[in-house]
Design an enzyme around this catalytic site. Structure first.
Site, PDB file in Angstrom:
ATOM      1  N   GLU A 177      31.584  41.846  34.076  1.00 29.96           N
ATOM      2  CA  GLU A 177      31.896  41.176  32.790  1.00 29.96           C
ATOM      3  C   GLU A 177      33.387  41.123  32.721  1.00 29.96           C
ATOM      4  O   GLU A 177      34.053  42.149  32.108  1.00 29.96           O
ATOM      5  CB  GLU A 177      31.692  41.885  31.682  1.00 29.96           C
ATOM      6  CG  GLU A 177      30.482  41.202  31.173  1.00 29.96           C
ATOM      7  CD  GLU A 177      29.245  41.837  30.466  1.00 29.96           C
ATOM      8  OE1 GLU A 177      28.627  41.255  29.404  1.00 29.96           O
ATOM      9  OE2 GLU A 177      29.549  43.280  30.116  1.00 29.96           O
TER      10      GLU A 177
ATOM     11  N   GLU B  96      21.422  40.496  33.590  1.00 30.68           N
ATOM     12  CA  GLU B  96      21.206  41.055  32.284  1.00 30.68           C
ATOM     13  C   GLU B  96      20.222  40.072  30.953  1.00 30.68           C
ATOM     14  O   GLU B  96      20.208  38.968  30.921  1.00 30.68           O
ATOM     15  CB  GLU B  96      21.954  41.865  31.159  1.00 30.68           C
ATOM     16  CG  GLU B  96      22.504  42.274  31.877  1.00 30.68           C
ATOM     17  CD  GLU B  96      23.908  43.059  30.917  1.00 30.68           C
ATOM     18  OE1 GLU B  96      24.136  42.596  29.909  1.00 30.68           O
ATOM     19  OE2 GLU B  96      25.448  43.384  31.764  1.00 30.68           O
TER      20      GLU B  96
END
EC number: 3.2.1.23
Length: 897
Positions: free
Chosen positions: A459, A525
């Protein structure tokens, strides 16, 4: 960079991230004597400096003890602290949990690379040591395995160096700084630096020396680095092994190597070659056993450095696993077989020690993973302790090894993408630091067979800097793939050969897979397991059999990040963000685990274990179909147990050993017989370990399948020995049978009395309910706002109609309720009562277009307070729900309040 004058300016300069730090290298063990090899990481050339150190805390640099490092400075008056450990868990500073936004939001107005001048906690550490005999008169280094976030080092008052990157080793040559007798080591640790902008992971914001600190010395000639490369041939039966070495020391030496199997047999021997700064040793190994998570076969490579006269100078050991991982025909393959990642994301975490976890913690974790059919871990979001990789090699876990890089708060604000000042992006002043982090991870971990994929971090959006990191990975190590999810938002800087996303719905993944995809798909994820959650996981695992290019995913995440906190009454509780008055915070968003922070296993793990099974068992009335989805392991490693139960009570069981080859299926008839009972008959089949392993005892269940092979006979289909007496009143209908009495009310809308053996059980009329306590994930998607009228329906439902039907052996009563939803809807409750006192309850809601999703449909039975335990025939043993019941078993269970 040789520099002897430290500067605080380095803390805000992203281009200065290491001063006098030596280059990263492989995490290899080495010894001067062959008999010391058995000591493994407690090698004699290593001196542990862990323990109690002197310590002083300051809130910022202006308040610190500036001359504490000097040789003559007396530190006897300052406090002690335990190393390794976080300072926030030892009485200093404050624990703060935060997810994406930077922890200084609302306190300081900052932009990269700047940091606060008023709040940047400083830990001043001092310890004293004498160099042990084995290290004397040798080139000696100091190794810091993990320090958060930036630190300066002095030995005997002399500046040694500076380093950033919290999660990889920082090492310095201190040979010239040491003296006879007592030496003074001083370390100044800063919680924040420019590096904090790229260490914005979803975790507690700690600081300090939280991993091991030790000295190590090297012999006069030393193998400083090893890079093992293997090339399998002859259908993976044989392998060529190249050991690329970087040497330091005396040129009047020779180097040789050999390979041993686990029984200690030498299976390959190299020629002796003369010393060179860089050299390669060659081996040819025959009839090898390959490494995989299913069969983690390891060999030991011995590298011998000898003097010209044959005397040993150094022996180096390195565990080797032979495997072949590649992208083949758009599929990720191990030995040309399609791999499925049944993974989790894992933070290093302990409720007492934070990220300073112990060997015992790691052993518990890896046994849990194996016991729950989890075969892969993403080291979210930083390199783990070196021991973790050794355990994954030994126990068999696939790894995505992730670079310590996350800058989430620089490009995503309040859920919206806004990368105007994203770091590192394409900023040239950050690129060297980013590449250094990648190199530090790769150089340490490159010889671990468990590492299949290098990750560029997490991220951090995208840009030239991360793209250059991906190029570095591919050039340095073509044998592994490269992962980075962030380019999904900016595909201009594509870094990977597979598609990776976070939290895509199963339907969205299926849409991708049906659209002629160019790359295989993984969810780096998914299944956000916060609180009471992990429902609907079967929607994802079903894709494994349906689409070859779906190759699994990594659950978010393994364990809750919660810390023990003592209340005023002395009681310890697990505390989350905000419980330490930390602001800003993301509160309990740190609680996403399959296990709780104290390593209690949550009910969610039951579902994961079942859906991650490598062997599927599908029983029927005569036997079981065994689908062995292992890539390499035959089912003869397990015993097949079968259990036949009648309404949960055992009537027959047994076991046998069956052989089903990998990626094959076979039907096995079982001697279960025929049963003509009115009760429900259930067959449970179970695969259990035939022999003990590193991670479980003999008899441990690794897979099961269950089926109702005979339904319970309907009460209409058999004669009741108990006759009912029906009593009709103006308001109530009484139903009396053998040892029971029930009263149904036309006025109250249901049962008002339920007595067995003359004992009353209920206090009020049971009512349907449509609302439940909201879960963490509910609140995250505004479920309570969207569905709140179901709360009103539960509280405001109105009883509107009643009817009854009588038969010889049963009575059926119908109650209708109107719900105050918009649009309005009705629900019908049916009670079917037999003479034996069996009451079948049916609640029917047909659904109405225009209403939000129904949170729950159930009935609320209020029992007398004296009842404190109950048993049930149903699904268990753990909590389960309509979308989280695949791993539950039908049986008889007991519970207490």
């Amino acid at each position: 960079m040789i520099n002897n004058k430290p500067s605080l300016d380095w803390l805000e300069n992203p281009e200065i991230f290491r001063v006098n730090r030596i280059d990263a290298h492989s995490d290899t063990w080495f010894y001067e004597k062959f008999e010391d090899v058995k000591l493994e990481d407690t090698m004699p050339l290593k001196q542990n400096l862990n323990g109690k150190w002197r310590f002083s805390y300051s809130e910022n640099s202006s308040l610190r003890i500036k001359e504490f490092y000097k040789d003559e400075f007396d530190v006897s008056w300052i406090d002690y602290i335990e190393v390794p450990g976080h300072i926030q868990l030892q009485g200093y500073d404050k624990c703060q949990y935060i997810n994406t936004m930077y922890p200084w939001e609302g306190h300081d107005e900052l932009r990269p690379p700047h940091i606060s001048k008023t709040y940047n906690p400083v830990g001043s550490y001092v310890t004293f040591f004498e160099v042990k005999d084995e290290l004397k008169n040798k080139q000696t280094f100091i190794s810091f395995q993990g320090v958060e976030t930036a630190f300066y080092v002095w030995v005997n008052g002399e500046f040694v160096g500076y380093s950033e990157d919290t999660f990889t080793p920082s090492e310095f040559d201190i040979t010239d700084y040491l003296r006879e007798g007592e030496n003074k080591l001083a370390v100044e640790v800063y919680k924040r630096s420019s590096a904090s902008w790229i260490e914005d992971q979803d975790f507690w914001r700690f600081s300090g020396i939280f991993r091991d600190v030790y000295l190590y010395a090297v012999p006069e000639t030393h193998v400083n680095d090893i890079f093992i490369k293997t090339d399998l041939y002859d259908d993976f039966k044989n392998a060529k092994l190249n050991a690329e070495l970087k040497m330091i020391g005396n040129s009047e030496t020779t180097v040789e190597t050999y390979l041993e199997d686990k029984e200690g047999n030498k299976i390959a021997i190299s020629e002796k070659i003369p010393f060179s700064d860089e050299l390669t040793l060659y081996l040819d190994a025959q009839n090898i056993n390959l490494w995989s998570a299913e069969e983690p076969n390891l060999y030991t490579l011995y590298i011998l450095v000898n003097k010209k006269d044959g005397n040993l100078i150094e022996v180096v050991t390195q565990k080797i696993g032979f495997r072949h991982f590649e992208m083949k025909d758009k599929i990720m393959c191990l030995k040309w077989k399609r791999i499925i990642f049944k993974g989790v994301n894992r933070h290093e975490f302990s409720a007492r020690r934070g990220r300073s976890i112990t060997k015992e913690d790691m052993l518990w974790d890896i046994k849990f993973l194996k016991q729950h059919n989890i075969n892969a871990v993403r080291t979210s979001h930083y390199p783990n302790q070196s021991l973790w990789y050794r355990l994954c090699d030994e126990y068999g876990i696939y790894l995505i090894d992730e670079t310590n890089l996350e800058s989430h708060g620089s490009w995503q604000k309040m859920g919206q993408i806004e990368p105007s000042w994203n770091v590192p992006g394409s900023l040239p002043q950050w690129q060297a630091a980013v590449l250094d982090r990648a190199s530090s991870m790769v150089e340490r971990d490159k010889n671990h067979p468990s590492v299949l994929i290098w990750s560029c971090g997490n991220e951090s959006y995208a840009g030239e800097d991360i793209y250059q990191m991906s190029k570095y990975f591919r050039k340095k190590d073509p044998s592994r793939l490269v992962h980075y999810e962030g380019v999904t938002r900016c595909r201009e800087f594509m870094t990977r050969r597979h598609e990776s996303r976070m939290y895509a719905k199963a339907a969205e993944i299926e849409e991708y897979l049906n659209d002629n995809p160019k790359k295989p798909y993984i969810s780096c994820e998914y299944m956000h397991s916060m609180g009471n959650s992990t429902g609907g996981m079967m929607k994802y695992t079903e894709l494994e059999d349906k689409y070859l290019m779906y190759q699994g995913g990594f659950i978010w995440d393994y364990g809750d990040q919660a810390l023990y906190r003592k209340l005023p009454d002395g009681k310890e509780v697990l505390a989350y963000g905000g419980d330490f008055t930390d602001r800003p915070t993301d509160y309990n968003f740190s609680g996403n685990g399959l296990i709780y922070a104290d390593r209690t296993i949550s009910p969610k793990a039951q579902e994961v274990k079942y859906l991650y099974q490598n062997v599927k068992l599908e029983p029927d009335e005569k036997g079981v179909t065994i689908k062995n989805q292992n890539l390499f392991v035959n089912t003869d490693k397990y015993d097949l147990y079968y259990i036949v139960e009648r309404d949960g009570k055992l009537i027959k069981d047994g076991y046998l050993n069956v052989s089903v080859a990998p990626d094959e299926e076979k039907y096995i008839e079982l001697p279960i017989g025929n049963y003509n009972f009115p009760e429900e008959i259930v067959l449970t089949t179970s695969l259990r370990l035939a022999q003990a392993t590193l991670w479980a005892e003999k008899g441990y269940e690794i897979a099961f399948g269950q089926k109702v092979i005979k339904e319970k006979s309907d009460m209409n289909n058999h004669n009741s020995e108990s006759k009912m007496k029906i009593i009709h009143g103006d308001v109530n209908i009484g139903v009396h049978g053998k040892d029971f009495k029930a009263i149904f009310s036309k006025q109250e809308g249901g049962i008002v009395s339920l007595r067995y053996n003359n004992k009353e059980f209920i206090t009020r009329t049971p009512k349907t309910f449509y609302w439940r306590a909201t879960t963490d994930n509910d609140r995250g998607n505004r479920h309570e706002f969207r569905c709140s009228q179901w709360l009103a329906a539960t509280m405001g439902q109105k009883y509107v109609d009643f009817s009854v039907e009588e038969f010889d052996e049963k009575i059926t009563l119908y109650y209708t309720y109107q719900l105050p939803t918009v649009p309005s809807t009705n629900v019908k409750i049916t009670y079917e009562v037999s003479g034996e006192g069996i009451i079948k309850v049916n609640v029917k809601y047909k659904g109405v277009s225009g209403l939000p999703e129904l949170p729950v449909l159930g009935m609320d039975f209020k029992l007398l307070a004296e009842f404190n335990s109950f048993s049930w025939y149903g699904m268990g043993p753990e909590e389960n729900y309509i979308d989280r019941c695949e791993g539950a078993k039908l049986g008889i269970y007991e519970s207490t309040q």
